[in-house]
Design an enzyme around this catalytic site. Sequence first.
Site, PDB file in Angstrom:
ATOM      1  CD  GLU A  49      -2.612   1.439   2.527  1.00  0.00           C
ATOM      2  OE1 GLU A  49      -2.215   0.878   3.570  1.00  0.00           O
ATOM      3  OE2 GLU A  49      -3.622   2.170   2.483  1.00  0.00           O
ATOM      4  NE  ARG A 274       5.383  -8.190   9.575  1.00  0.00           N
ATOM      5  CZ  ARG A 274       4.230  -7.517   9.529  1.00  0.00           C
ATOM      6  NH1 ARG A 274       3.415  -7.584  10.543  1.00  0.00           N
ATOM      7  NH2 ARG A 274       3.905  -6.780   8.501  1.00  0.00           N
ATOM      8  CE  LYS A 284       4.063   0.966   5.829  1.00  0.00           C
ATOM      9  NZ  LYS A 284       3.134   0.443   4.836  1.00  0.00           N
TER      10      LYS A 284
END
Length: 573
Positions: A49, A274, A284
Amino acid sequence: MAKTPENGIDENASADAPEKRLNFIEQIIEDDNRTGKFENRVHTRFPPEPNGYLHIGHAKSICLNSGIAKNYRGTFNLRFDDTNPTKEETEYVESIIEDVEWLTGMKQDRIFFASDYFGQFYDDAVDLIKKGKAYVCDLTGEQIRETRGTPTVPGTESPYRDRSVEENLDLFARMKAGEFPDGSKTLRAKIDMASPNFNMRDPVMYRIVHAEHHRTGDAWCLYPMYDWAHGLEDSIERITHSICTLEFEHHRPLYDWFLDQLGVYHPQQIEFARLGLNYTVMSKRKLLQLVKENYVGGWDDPRMPTICGLRRRGYTPESIREFCRRIGVAKFNSTIDVVQLENALRDELNKTAQRRMAVIRPLKVVVTNYPEGQTEMLDAVNNPENEADGTRQVPFSKVIYIERDDFFEEAPKKYFRLAPGKEVRLRYAYYVTCTDFVKDAAGDVVEVHCTYDPATRGGSSPDGRKVQGTIHWVSAEHALDAEVRLYDRLFTKENPDDPSDPVDFKTYLNPDSLEIVTGCKLEPSLRGATTGDRYQFERIGYFCVDSRDSSPDRPVFNRAVSLRDSWAKQAGK
RNA sequence: UGGGGAAUUGUGUAAAGGUAGCACGAAUGGCUCUGAACCAUUUAGUUGGGGUUCGAAUCCCUGUUCCCCAGCCA
């Protein structure tokens, strides 16, 4: 020394590689190729994104997906999952493309946007409504939450769940036309409010958001949710293996449900763990906080785990790819030691970086028996690991600088460097013996006097006598002044992200993560070094020219990573 | 305490009923005009308990621990 096939950095599955160990995803792909599930096609994608900068965690996914496509002669798409206009910006799209191209070393010619499929998504939603599998719901966000139930209590069905197809079609068209305000209506999939999987409790497919989209502008006020959009994006692009991280595991039933209801091409979603890296944060939100509150200089601060930060720090794309290859892929949530990342860089730069001499913290040394005003050029090897890099000439003169650490007034045991009465080798130059030193009022050594042995020119002695230490140096009158930035890990705590720790993660910021040293002395051949050049400053570490702040008359070098230092390690014990 | 995942030397990661291997780390020694690199050796592991089997990391049963899920974020 030649690399053997299994530890070489070539990530291609070459025919003569003895036993190429497959990760679980490659095993699935090979099984699919055996059964012809996807007509032996392999088509992956990386679907960020555009709402932030890419970091080393994304690098794992990029390397995985692009690497698989490459190894199986398949196709790799870079796709922007831009379904939420309030969070996304063109600036991020551009940085992501730059980072992916840099990391993969390839111009990306397959760049796609979910926003280009909005029309298709809408038509498919209409199709689902017609099949009686989706309905317009007037519940507020809060009401939806309240009726969703809990892990042990089933949700309750929306009172709007049984609207007629006609009414749904009409309402949905009017939602698209902009007749309703934000949040007033949603389109929901009609699945099962009693499902133990929350994602199946009539998930929202569309929400109304009157916002400017960075690509579609105000063409839409209806935006698809991730679950509705993602499978369709994969299907439209004919992706075979849709590889995502573990937290999407319980979204897979919904991914499958949508595609099955539509009866369209159906890729296989596969989840992997991950990347976790110690001594840094990867979320983030936290990264943004470090930038916004000026704990770091920006997204590309060389201490950041962002791709652009690593790039500015001096990391090479090859080293990051090698790192990703070494850590492997599995479903276990692991934490990798940053040393692993650093070693991938060291291993590469050891083979490729030219050597130079640079003194970070200069200590003046006068060679008392060397002729005043004389300069001679001495040969120095550019890279002992690569003979083809040849040699260069380094000027030597009566006054030189050595590293402060390389002189000790009273040498500790096993100290090989310069000390009163001791003889050492000045790399590529002469043997020198310390005869004297000068202290200032504060008691700090400010100047060291040595005598040199002219017979040892070039650094070896005709009588065969050995010295224990070899130190680097720079001729004072020829030195290039520079600023050097020494970076260390951003946090002092292994896991500053630890959710069970009530203390704010910023408490663990390492106060010594950046040390700016000015007045460093570089050998003159470093003049003209430009962005992208990487050097090993002998006995210190690997450095690169800072891409932002360096200029020809005011050079700035970043330390990407230090050399391993078993002396310091032993001394620290 | 509903559901979904996971657990192999210090850290990662292989082994698909048949010798528990590899990388990094660590330790020791060698070599060296970088206390780097390189070379050699060593270290150390199957989440607990049962079971099946000639043989189990792998199959079965049963515990334990960890991660994820109740956004109109992705």
